[in-house]
Design an enzyme around this catalytic site. Structure first.
Site, mmCIF file in Angstrom:
data_model
loop_
_atom_site.group_PDB
_atom_site.id
_atom_site.type_symbol
_atom_site.label_atom_id
_atom_site.label_comp_id
_atom_site.label_asym_id
_atom_site.label_seq_id
_atom_site.Cartn_x
_atom_site.Cartn_y
_atom_site.Cartn_z
ATOM 1 N NE ARG A 157 34.185 80.597 59.972
ATOM 2 C CZ ARG A 157 32.978 80.019 59.983
ATOM 3 N NH1 ARG A 157 32.864 78.746 59.692
ATOM 4 N NH2 ARG A 157 31.912 80.714 60.323
ATOM 5 N NE ARG A 161 32.787 87.848 47.675
ATOM 6 C CZ ARG A 161 32.101 88.199 48.763
ATOM 7 N NH1 ARG A 161 32.148 89.457 49.177
ATOM 8 N NH2 ARG A 161 31.391 87.324 49.418
ATOM 9 N NE ARG A 241 39.585 81.415 72.495
ATOM 10 C CZ ARG A 241 40.280 82.099 73.404
ATOM 11 N NH1 ARG A 241 40.961 81.466 74.355
ATOM 12 N NH2 ARG A 241 40.289 83.423 73.376
ATOM 13 N NE ARG A 272 31.390 87.914 66.452
ATOM 14 C CZ ARG A 272 31.383 86.860 65.640
ATOM 15 N NH1 ARG A 272 31.444 87.019 64.339
ATOM 16 N NH2 ARG A 272 31.296 85.638 66.122
ATOM 17 C CD GLU A 297 31.118 87.082 69.650
ATOM 18 O OE1 GLU A 297 30.078 87.451 69.069
ATOM 19 O OE2 GLU A 297 31.890 86.221 69.190
ATOM 20 C CE1 TYR A 345 33.294 78.710 63.257
ATOM 21 C CE2 TYR A 345 35.681 78.816 63.046
ATOM 22 C CZ TYR A 345 34.463 79.437 63.171
ATOM 23 O OH TYR A 345 34.416 80.815 63.212
ATOM 24 C CG ASP A 347 29.184 78.332 58.966
ATOM 25 O OD1 ASP A 347 29.522 78.821 60.053
ATOM 26 O OD2 ASP A 347 29.746 78.607 57.888
HETATM 27 N N1 UDP Z 1 38.713 87.097 61.358
HETATM 28 C C1 UDP Z 1 39.563 88.157 61.602
HETATM 29 N N2 UDP Z 1 39.071 89.435 61.512
HETATM 30 C C2 UDP Z 1 37.784 89.696 61.223
HETATM 31 C C3 UDP Z 1 36.911 88.614 60.979
HETATM 32 C C4 UDP Z 1 37.401 87.328 61.056
HETATM 33 O O1 UDP Z 1 40.739 87.960 61.902
HETATM 34 O O2 UDP Z 1 37.412 90.877 61.184
HETATM 35 C C5 UDP Z 1 39.262 85.713 61.436
HETATM 36 C C6 UDP Z 1 39.210 85.183 62.875
HETATM 37 O O3 UDP Z 1 40.313 84.329 63.080
HETATM 38 C C7 UDP Z 1 37.905 84.419 62.893
HETATM 39 C C8 UDP Z 1 37.879 83.808 61.503
HETATM 40 O O4 UDP Z 1 38.461 84.817 60.666
HETATM 41 O O5 UDP Z 1 37.888 83.436 63.922
HETATM 42 C C9 UDP Z 1 36.509 83.420 60.988
HETATM 43 O O6 UDP Z 1 35.641 84.540 61.009
HETATM 44 P P1 UDP Z 1 34.051 84.415 61.001
HETATM 45 O O7 UDP Z 1 33.499 85.773 60.819
HETATM 46 O O8 UDP Z 1 33.664 83.346 60.029
HETATM 47 O O9 UDP Z 1 33.793 83.901 62.499
HETATM 48 P P2 UDP Z 1 32.432 83.484 63.282
HETATM 49 O O10 UDP Z 1 31.348 84.431 62.862
HETATM 50 O O11 UDP Z 1 32.161 82.045 62.961
HETATM 51 O O12 UDP Z 1 32.843 83.673 64.722
#
Ligand code: UDP
Length: 374
Positions: A157, A161, A241, A272, A297, A345, A347
């Site tokens: 996800r 780039r 989760r 985060r 979080e 999952y 969006d």
């Molecule tokens: N992920 C990670 N480090 C980061 C951001 C994302 O390892 O800094 C991995 C992690 O497994 C996460 C997944 O990428 O569950 C998808 O991230 P996304 O930001 O899309 O998660 P969401 O915002 O849906 O919780």
């Protein structure tokens, strides 16, 4: 009880989109929501002390590349043009995600150009160091298991780039509803053929819908709660989760300079920090205020009674899901959807896309049986 053509159980983004489409197709719709407000986990609240709009269940940024979805939501809200960037903090330093030149050059102290990046990352020492710093710890915290045990689609996800583009999404359109998410949900449900009942649990009893203790009139049912709960979890619980949030109001105008900072090392217990005022840079008053609201979080294993947030894709959950979906397919007139219902999952835009694909043009409530004359 009054008669309805359709019952929509769960007023999240999928349920509200389906309800709106049904109403516009001439159906009388009853929306049932277990909470006191519509919006599901996209629901926001205005912080009483600061006036800052808080995303109660964690940050939600609307983004999509699907023209029909963008057109549909724009009928109900304007968007403020916010562009999402995510920063990552690792061992006391801050970097730009996603995986691109800004992150690689920042982390390794290099000055690589786009043509040089692929060769640099082909060196296993580099790719492993980067993965261990930014993905291993975060993923283990988020999913409670090492990244090797996670469906690679989850980590993919995050865009990869070879440029300095630090936009978190690849999509053509994004933003936050200018008047907030709650107003979007109110607008979706604002139709003379939609009735909403709040604080009501929906359940099935012998194929008939029940709202609390009341049996509902025969009608098509659109359900977006957890699909296992619809059948009393008789085959076992689908794994989820969950998230725990710690919210704090701070006496600084700006705590972290951006909406989301990921804490990628395993030793920091949260994944985060959200700082909500940054979602509305156009709201000059809250931006200028000497206060801010932040939220840490913490992911955790789900147990019955917790809010489900993320479906866990694994062999066990796939087996369980197909058994519950088979049960659902046996209930005449039942459609299951949304992140919780479909156990996907999704969006927000994917939920809207799925809701736009739901058939609303039927004339009898369960296939071959004629709809009862009301
Ligand atoms: N992920 C990670 N480090 C980061 C951001 C994302 O390892 O800094 C991995 C992690 O497994 C996460 C997944 O990428 O569950 C998808 O991230 P996304 O930001 O899309 O998660 P969401 O915002 O849906 O919780």
């Amino acid at each position: 009880m009054e008669n309805y053509d359709a019952i929509v159980a769960g007023a999240g983004i999928w349920g509200c989109t389906v309800a709106r489409r049904l109403a516009e197709a001439g159906k009388r719709v009853l929306v049932l929501e277990r909470r006191e407000e519509a919006g599901g986990n996209v629901r926001c609240e205005t912080d009483a002390e600061t006036g800052i709009e808080v995303h109660t269940y964690g940050s939600h940024i609307f983004h999509t590349h699907i023209p029909e979805v963008w057109r549909f939501v724009n009928r109900f809200t304007e968007f403020n043009g916010y562009q999402h960037k995510v920063l990552a903090r690792y061992r006391g330093k801050t970097y730009f995600l996603p995986l691109g030149l800004a992150l690689v050059n920042g982390f390794f102290g290099t000055d690589l150009t786009p043509p040089e990046l692929a060769g640099f990352m082909a060196d296993e020492n580099h790719s492993k160091a980067l993965f261990d710093a930014f993905f291993r710890g975060y993923t283990s915290k988020q999913w409670g298991r090492p990244p090797e045990e996670i469906d690679p689609a989850v980590i993919k996800r995050v865009p990869v780039r070879s440029s300095y583009d630090i936009n978190y999404f690849n999509d053509m359109w994004q933003g936050i509803p200018a008047n907030g998410y709650n107003a979007l949900f109110e607008a979706l449900l604002d139709h003379p053929s939609i009735t909403m009942r709040r604080g009501v649990e929906f359940r099935l009893d012998g194929g008939r819908g029940m709202a609390g203790g009341d049996m509902l009139p025969p009608a098509r049912i659109y359900y977006s709660g957890p699909v296992d709960a619809l059948f009393g979890c008789k085959f076992g619980h689908l794994p989820w989760r969950t998230l725990r949030f710690e919210r704090e109001t701070l006496s600084v105008a700006d705590y972290q300079g951006t909406a989301v900072v990921n804490y990628t090392e395993a030793e920091v217990p949260y994944t985060r920090i959200h700082e909500f005022k940054h979602y509305h840079p156009e709201r000059r008053e809250t931006m200028a205020l000497g206060k801010t609201v932040v939220m840490r979080e913490y992911p955790a294993a789900w147990k019955p009674g917790d809010e489900p947030y993320y479906p866990v894709d694994c062999a066990e959950s796939r087996g369980l899901l197909s058994r519950y979906m088979e049960e659902a397919s046996k209930v005449p007139g039942l459609t299951v959807g949304g992140r919780l219902g479909a156990y996907r999952y999704f969006d927000m835009d994917r939920s809207v896309e799925a809701a736009l694909a739901v058939d609303v043009e039927w004339s009898d409530w369960r296939g071959s049986d004629p709809r009862p004359q009301h």
